[in-house]
Design a protein around this motif. Structure first.
Motif, PDB file in Angstrom:
ATOM      1  N   GLN A 131       0.833  -1.199   0.000  1.00 42.86           N
ATOM      2  CA  GLN A 131       0.000   0.000   0.000  1.00 42.86           C
ATOM      3  C   GLN A 131       0.872   1.256   0.000  1.00 42.86           C
ATOM      4  N   LYS A 186      -4.075   1.146  -2.714  1.00 47.09           N
ATOM      5  CA  LYS A 186      -4.062   0.129  -1.656  1.00 47.09           C
ATOM      6  C   LYS A 186      -3.288  -1.103  -2.078  1.00 47.09           C
ATOM      7  N   THR A 187      -3.228  -1.352  -3.392  1.00 46.85           N
ATOM      8  CA  THR A 187      -2.535  -2.541  -3.895  1.00 46.85           C
ATOM      9  C   THR A 187      -1.071  -2.275  -4.214  1.00 46.85           C
TER      10      THR A 187
END
Length: 112
Positions: free
Chosen positions: A9, A14-15
């Motif tokens: 993150q 977030k990925t």
């Protein structure tokens, strides 16, 4: 603030998409400026501090540590330099310098 690592993150993702990790890194105060200045050649800590408009020693130290961990900058007996990966990054962002000059000229013409 944690190091922006692709796959983890980061600001804006977030990925941790690699592009978002890169933009997180380059958006940090003086990170891009350090890469830009080192594209002109090796520099000692003091030389780099002067090239970066008298950046504070603590901020310069922090950014250099980050850039070293992320394999964009390395220490040599002659000071700091871009790694091959750092040179590749600069070759991608360098055209932005020319584009920005044209953009600035256009803005002045239009008197925004």
């Amino acid at each position: 603030m944690s190091l922006p690592i692709p796959g983890e993150q980061v600001r804006g993702s977030k990925t941790g998409k690699p592009i978002m990790a890169l933009l997180d890194l380059l958006g940090r105060t003086w990170a891009l400026g350090i890469v830009w200045q080192l594209s002109k050649g090796n520099a000692t800590f003091r030389q780099l501090q002067q090239r970066c408009e008298q950046i504070s020693p603590s901020l310069l130290n922090t950014r250099l540590k980050e850039l070293k961990v992320l394999q964009l900058v390395e220490s040599t007996p002659n000071g700091y330099q871009l790694t091959l990966t750092g040179q590749g990054l600069f070759s991608v962002i360098s055209p932005l310098g020319e584009w920005s000059l044209q953009w600035a000229s256009q803005i002045k013409k239009d008197d925004v």
